[in-house]
Every structure is written in structure tokens, then in C-alpha cells.
Write an enzyme that holds these catalytic residues in place. Structure first.
Site, PDB file in Angstrom:
ATOM      1  N   GLY A  70      17.408  18.768  42.046  1.00 15.01           N
ATOM      2  CA  GLY A  70      16.918  20.072  42.495  1.00 15.01           C
ATOM      3  C   GLY A  70      15.742  19.959  43.457  1.00 15.01           C
ATOM      4  N   SER A  71      14.818  19.077  43.166  1.00 16.55           N
ATOM      5  CA  SER A  71      13.628  18.961  44.018  1.00 16.55           C
ATOM      6  C   SER A  71      14.012  18.537  45.430  1.00 16.55           C
ATOM      7  CB  SER A  71      12.647  17.952  43.419  1.00 16.55           C
ATOM      8  OG  SER A  71      12.250  18.369  42.125  1.00 16.55           O
ATOM      9  N   GLN A 179      18.504  26.837  37.702  1.00 11.58           N
ATOM     10  CA  GLN A 179      18.654  27.383  36.349  1.00 11.58           C
ATOM     11  C   GLN A 179      19.898  28.265  36.205  1.00 11.58           C
ATOM     12  OE1 GLN A 179      16.827  26.853  33.527  1.00 11.58           O
ATOM     13  NE2 GLN A 179      15.494  25.379  34.561  1.00 11.58           N
ATOM     14  N   SER A 199      21.010  21.227  40.252  1.00 11.53           N
ATOM     15  CA  SER A 199      20.681  19.933  39.655  1.00 11.53           C
ATOM     16  C   SER A 199      21.540  19.691  38.419  1.00 11.53           C
ATOM     17  CB  SER A 199      19.199  19.937  39.265  1.00 11.53           C
ATOM     18  OG  SER A 199      18.865  18.717  38.644  1.00 11.53           O
ATOM     19  N   HIS A 201      21.262  17.752  35.742  1.00 11.18           N
ATOM     20  CA  HIS A 201      20.731  17.603  34.374  1.00 11.18           C
ATOM     21  C   HIS A 201      20.381  18.938  33.724  1.00 11.18           C
ATOM     22  CE1 HIS A 201      16.217  17.952  34.744  1.00 11.18           C
ATOM     23  NE2 HIS A 201      16.488  17.719  36.012  1.00 11.18           N
ATOM     24  N   CYS A 324       6.764  20.483  33.822  1.00 10.93           N
ATOM     25  CA  CYS A 324       6.009  19.899  34.932  1.00 10.93           C
ATOM     26  C   CYS A 324       4.524  20.207  34.801  1.00 10.93           C
ATOM     27  CB  CYS A 324       6.514  20.445  36.249  1.00 10.93           C
ATOM     28  SG  CYS A 324       8.265  20.750  36.241  1.00 10.93           S
TER      29      CYS A 324
HETATM   30  C1  LIG Z   1      14.381  21.614  37.066  1.00 10.96           C
HETATM   31  C2  LIG Z   1      14.162  22.498  38.230  1.00 10.96           C
HETATM   32  C3  LIG Z   1      13.980  21.983  39.530  1.00 10.96           C
HETATM   33  C4  LIG Z   1      13.886  20.500  39.792  1.00 10.96           C
HETATM   34  O1  LIG Z   1      15.106  19.852  39.619  1.00 10.96           O
HETATM   35  P1  LIG Z   1      15.128  18.256  39.459  1.00 10.96           P
HETATM   36  O2  LIG Z   1      16.568  17.914  39.479  1.00 10.96           O
HETATM   37  O3  LIG Z   1      14.475  17.957  38.155  1.00 10.96           O
HETATM   38  O4  LIG Z   1      14.383  17.699  40.634  1.00 10.96           O
HETATM   39  C5  LIG Z   1      13.847  22.854  40.569  1.00 10.96           C
HETATM   40  N1  LIG Z   1      13.901  24.185  40.375  1.00 10.96           N
HETATM   41  C6  LIG Z   1      14.087  24.732  39.157  1.00 10.96           C
HETATM   42  C7  LIG Z   1      14.174  26.206  39.005  1.00 10.96           C
HETATM   43  C8  LIG Z   1      14.219  23.905  38.046  1.00 10.96           C
HETATM   44  O5  LIG Z   1      14.385  24.445  36.828  1.00 10.96           O
END
Ligand SMILES: *Cc1c(COP(=O)(O)O)cnc(C)c1O
Length: 395
Positions: A70-71, A179, A199, A201, A324
Site C-alpha cells: 500500500g505505501s 482497507q 495491499s 496483507h 504505525c
Molecule cells: C496498511 C495501510 C497502508 C500501508 O500498506 P502497506 O502494504 O503496509 O505498505 C496504507 N493505507 C492504509 C489505509 C492502510 O491501512
């Protein structure tokens, strides 16, 4: 007994996803860029995964780019829009106050490079008003980025309406849907989305893999230079097993979405009802426009961190704010944005159970939180001052 109730932070991989990835670790381990059969098998698996992922959000396969999560997807989407904006002399971006730090910190970096960012506020339920987005848009706006659903308080934003505004102004619209994807219906056509981050996970796939949807015709900026993987837009040997497992997990999540969401909503609403009985507590976020699994409360007169540690002793894994920011002393920017004062924001608890949670476990969670909040209050000086009238209750 352990009850894992922090699925917004990460999820346990599904059996189907684990099984899907194993052949690409043990047997078809070749580099997808190689011409021999181990490599070609891997390449085929990536392309069929791309098709599956695309279908799950109503995109076409060539609009999907695999990333590390996601990042990275958030970074790449925002930088892509910024680069296009620069070329057109447009250096203004519109976003909102409760974005994930992957978005907020990328915007901060662009501000240091001369971009202007307008942060639209959210209401006391954590909702963005599309009218506020419309009035924040200027002649020189190159991007609107608003998350699909919030990771802390679970609010689901009016994405389709915001997307329609952007579309009518021929403006790029990105959504951090980390999400949402795999949990609620997401359709990039119907929702007027140009770029979307997800993402694995967060929907029972592995960590370290995700994807970025970019609508056809948008020129992507690659942020990782190197080889020509992902059509030259994201260098680096592909995470083959991760990509295959992500596609399997997403396919499974989408297939079970209705059933899982119905179960989770009933669990969520029981938790909300039970925890609302705690005096001087308040639910954070909107009751209706809310992710099926999200429960987030503030309890006056306690520290969220202490509550978490005691719940951990009772076998319950939950969260205070986002993973985080735990470990930092600042309260969550999301809770502050919905108007919680510092002291109240510090006493927050997020519970995001999985759909396999039993009714007995739900009762146990409610009982444990009630007991623990009462216990913490019994020796809290802040609580004593509130009760003696020395300071005023807010909730
Ligand atoms: C977890 C999350 C991210 C980051 O995703 P990663 O795969 O952990 O880098 C970004 N945005 C939201 C809304 C998240 O919940």
C-alpha cells in the site's frame, strides 16, 4: 486462548493463499524474465494473477501494476500525478485530514518541492463532504486523493461522488483503498477512480506485496529505476509467490465478501452495543458508513496503551489508533481531526475482529474491555479529578 482482533493492522494469511504460493517457492522459482520453463511458468502465473486482481475491481489486466504494498502504491500514484501536473504547470493537490501517513508524508514531500496542498477537513464522524472537495479544487489542481475507507475509525468515504466531481473537471482522482479492497465492493468504473492503491496483507494475502491500478492512458512515473519489469513502470524481479498468493486471497475474499461482511457487521454491532454501556465512552466514526469489521472507541480517564497491554494479558490482540503510530506519544491525527481532544484521544481502542470470531469470543471481548476500563479508572488520577468535579467530563 488468543483472540486476534487487529485485522486492520494486518491479517493472517488464508490457507488458500498459502497453498497458492507454495509451488512458486518450491518448484517454479525461476526468474520471470528468463526464457526457460521455470521462468516462463512464473511469468504465466504473474499474468494470470494480474487478470484475477483486475477482475476483482472491474479493471483490465493492463491497468494493474504489482508493487511492494500500500505505501509504495500510494507514493507512486501521487508522484505520477505530481509529475503530470508539473508538465502542465499545475502544482496544487487536494486531500483530507485523515489519510494514512503513506499519503500524508508523500504530500509533505511534494510541499517541500513547491507543491501546494489543500487539506479538506472531515466532520465529527470522520466523513469528507464532496462539496468541500469541489470547492477546494482550483485551476491549477493536478490531483485529488481521498482514501476509500479509514484504517482507524472505519469510515467509508463518498468515493463515487468525489470521483464524479473529478471526472467532470478532468482531474486525476486517486484513492487509497487498502482497507476497502477485499472487504467491501470496489469498482473502479462505477466509482470513477483513476488510480487505486491496495495491499495484500490487509485481505489475508502475504505482507510486502500490493498493487496499483492506473487507468489506461495515464502516463505513470516509475519511482524505482532498474529493469523493465511491470512494463517499465516498476523495476525489480517480481515477487512471484507473493503476487500469486495475493490474487488467490483477493479472489477468495471477493467470493466470500457478502457472507463475511454480514457476519462481521453483526459482530461489530454487538461489540458497539456492549462497549457503549461503559460510562463516559464514545464510538469514533460513523455508525452506517463504516467498514464491517471496525469498532473504535474512546474511554475517558484512561490510557489506550495500558488498556492494550492488559487486554493482551487476557489473550486479546487489539490496537490503539494505528500500528504505525503506537510507540509515539502523539495521539492519532485521525481522532484529533474528528474533534477528540488530546486526553480523550489517548484513551482509544480499535477492535477489528476476523469473520471467524465466535459469539463466545465476542462476549469475552466485551466483558474484558469493561473490566479493564473499570480497573484502570480505579487508580487513574485523571478519572478521580473528573469524578470529584475538579475537571469536566467531555464524553
Ligand atoms: C496498511 C495501510 C497502508 C500501508 O500498506 P502497506 O502494504 O503496509 O505498505 C496504507 N493505507 C492504509 C489505509 C492502510 O491501512
Amino acid at each position: 486462548m488468543r483472540i486476534y482482533a487487529d485485522n486492520a493492522a494486518t491479517t493472517k494469511m488464508s490457507k488458500i493463499a498459502v497453498n497458492a504460493m507454495m509451488p512458486y517457492i518450491e518448484e517454479f522459482f525461476g526468474n520471470p524474465s528468463s526464457l526457460y520453463s521455470e521462468g516462463q511458468k512464473a511469468k504465466e502465473a504473474i499474468e494470470s494473477s494480474r487478470g484475477i486482481v483486475a477482475r476483482c475491481i472491474n479493471a483490465s489486466a493492463r491497468e494493474i501494476y504489482f508493487t511492494s504494498g500500500g505505501s509504495e502504491s500510494d507514493n507512486q500514484a501521487i508522484i505520477t500525478a505530481a509529475e503530470l501536473g508539473k508538465k502542465a504547470g499545475k502544482r496544487h493537490i487536494v486531500s483530507d485530514a485523515i489519510e494514512h501517513h503513506a499519503v500524508l508524508n508523500t504530500l509533505k514531500k511534494l510541499e517541500r518541492e513547491g507543491f501546494e496542498v489543500t487539506i479538506v477537513p472531515v466532520n465529527e464522524k470522520g466523513l469528507v463532504d464532496p462539496a468541500d472537495i469541489a470547492s477546494a479544487i482550483r485551476e491549477d489542481t493536478c490531483l485529488v486523493t481521498v482514501m476509500y475507507a479509514n484504517n482507524e475509525i472505519g469510515t467509508i468515504q463518498p468515493i463515487k461522488e468525489i470521483g464524479a466531481i473529478c471526472k467532470s473537471k478532468q482531474l486525476l482522482f486517486h484513492t487509497d483503498a487498502v482497507q476497502a479492497v477485499g472487504h467491501i465492493p470496489v469498482d473502479v468504473q462505477n466509482d470513477n477512480i483513476d488510480m487505486l492503491s491496495a495491499s495484500a496483507h490487509k485481505f489475508r494475502g502475504p505482507k510486502g506485496v500490493g498493487f496499483l491500478f492506473v487507468r489506461r492512458g495515464i502516463r505513470i512515473t516509475n519511482i524505482i529505476e532498474g529493469g523493465a519489469q511491470e512494463r517499465g513502470k516498476r523495476a525489480g524481479t517480481e515477487n512471484v509467490a507473493g503476487i500469486v498468493a495475493m490474487a488467490a486471497a483477493l479472489d477468495e475474499s471477493v467470493a466470500n465478501m457478502e457472507k463475511d461482511a454480514a457476519r462481521l457487521k453483526s459482530v461489530r454491532d454487538r461489540l458497539i452495543e456492549g462497549l457503549s454501556e461503559i460510562p463516559h465512552s464514545a464510538l469514533n466514526g460513523d455508525l452506517e458508513k463504516r467498514l464491517p469489521s471496525n469498532v473504535n472507541f474512546c474511554f475517558e480517564g484512561i490510557e489506550g496503551e495500558s488498556l492494550l497491554l492488559l487486554l493482551d494479558d487476557k489473550g486479546i490482540s487489539a490496537s490503539s489508533g494505528s500500528a504505525c503510530t503506537s510507540g509515539s506519544l502523539d495521539p492519532s491525527h485521525v481522532l484529533l481531526a474528528i474533534g477528540r481532544v488530546h486526553d480523550v484521544a489517548h484513551g482509544s481502542l480499535r477492535i477489528t475482529p476476523g469473520s471467524d470470531v465466535t459469539d463466545e469470543e465476542v462476549d469475552y471481548i466485551i466483558r474484558s474491555v469493561k473490566e479493564t476500563v473499570a480497573y484502570l479508572r480505579s487508580f487513574s488520577p485523571v478519572w478521580r479529578d473528573l469524578c470529584s468535579g475538579k475537571s469536566k467530563f467531555i464524553l
